[in-house]
Design an enzyme around this catalytic site. Sequence first.
Site, PDB file in Angstrom:
ATOM      1  N   THR A  72       0.824  -1.205   0.000  1.00  0.00           N
ATOM      2  CA  THR A  72       0.000   0.000   0.000  1.00  0.00           C
ATOM      3  C   THR A  72       0.858   1.254   0.000  1.00  0.00           C
ATOM      4  O   THR A  72       0.597   2.208  -0.750  1.00  0.00           O
ATOM      5  CB  THR A  72      -0.947   0.005   1.215  1.00  0.00           C
ATOM      6  OG1 THR A  72      -1.844  -1.109   1.109  1.00  0.00           O
ATOM      7  CG2 THR A  72      -1.751   1.291   1.276  1.00  0.00           C
ATOM      8  N   SER A 197       4.593  -6.691  -2.526  1.00  0.00           N
ATOM      9  CA  SER A 197       4.304  -6.828  -1.106  1.00  0.00           C
ATOM     10  C   SER A 197       4.863  -8.149  -0.601  1.00  0.00           C
ATOM     11  O   SER A 197       4.709  -9.186  -1.251  1.00  0.00           O
ATOM     12  CB  SER A 197       2.795  -6.776  -0.875  1.00  0.00           C
ATOM     13  OG  SER A 197       2.477  -6.931   0.490  1.00  0.00           O
ATOM     14  N   CYS A 327     -14.863  -5.758   0.751  1.00  0.00           N
ATOM     15  CA  CYS A 327     -13.406  -5.819   0.659  1.00  0.00           C
ATOM     16  C   CYS A 327     -12.785  -6.307   1.953  1.00  0.00           C
ATOM     17  O   CYS A 327     -11.704  -6.870   1.961  1.00  0.00           O
ATOM     18  CB  CYS A 327     -12.849  -4.440   0.302  1.00  0.00           C
ATOM     19  SG  CYS A 327     -13.335  -3.871  -1.340  1.00  0.00           S
TER      20      CYS A 327
END
Length: 381
Positions: A72, A197, A327
């Site tokens: 992120t 990630s 989500c």
Amino acid sequence: MARAYLDHASTTPPRPEAIAALTWWATLPSGDPGRLHQEGRTVRDALERAREQVAGLLGVVPRQVVFTSGGTEAINAAVWGATRTAPGAPVLCAAVEHSAVRDSSTRLASVEKLRVDGSGRLDVDALRRRLASPSSPRPALVHCQWGNHEVGTLQPVREVVGLCREAGVTVHVDAAAACGHVPTDLAALDADLVSVSAHKLGGVPGAGALIVRRGSRFEPLLVGGEQERGRRAGLEPIPALIGFGAAAAALDAGGQRLIATEAEAARRQIAAVVDAALAVDGVELVGAAAPERLPHVVCLGVHGVEAEAVLIGLDRSGVAVHSGSACSSESIEPSPVLEAMGADPSHSLRVSVGWTTTDADCVAFADAFARVVADLRSLRG
């Protein structure tokens, strides 16, 4: 009761190599890698070794790797850097991109939506026309995820990057869902910015990286220090990054043979999951028309019952999956990815396997899925 964890696309357990690296890190002397004393140099050596390991997996040189706290942050840094160098210019982004891509772009620029088909695949011809349009403003950035995190569709990243190269437009590739599951030779891809990630490929949470193409202009998101060669301020998350490096090295050993081996196992296990699910009336494979897919992710459309109810039933039966109707547990919003594809999020269920998945896990899913769906439908009369 033994549980079957089939939500690896959300996060996958740390690999033994990553755990061993964390244990090793605990034996190191405490030190800031930016300091010149022996303790600092020792930690610096460990950090740079992790950078080399991540670079090796991705096929880039270590200097291109900017360590972050996760995917992120890497995505936000990519959007910030690109929009700062082209203020006022729009960002091109498809609705199937990850929420971190969509939300960071919306906050920092006007966003033009890119078209996708029913499988969630980007319309390359539409992008080509947009980039060639003399009447449209030059984009600050084009986003193209490598593989979709909800349905598994692989995007035409090489074509998209090639179009952006020809147009002289910065392109960012979100490779978080793909890295560690399909070969990702970033030197050959030649994208300006690529985000990855650690916890998606068997590292530990709290680590990620933004890969910056050599020669690309890059404005840092986080300022106030000279860490990461001035491209990301703040003390790096050292233990998580050391674990990231160890997981990357494990995957890179022997020319990425482990990735190929695990991908083949994932395809076989996903096929078993799909076969079992499709044997139940009213179940379909979402995005079935995609020409290429991530090997470890599948999305199932379950008609006649709510996906959340199926998820809860599976969870009570010892099987962990993910629903497309939200989500996260903190959100009640339906998935924009599935809505963009024309699928119904309230009836969509994501199943994803990983390096710890066993055939017994897939059997447990098959047994529980058929039973749970039948029970829910019987309650509806």
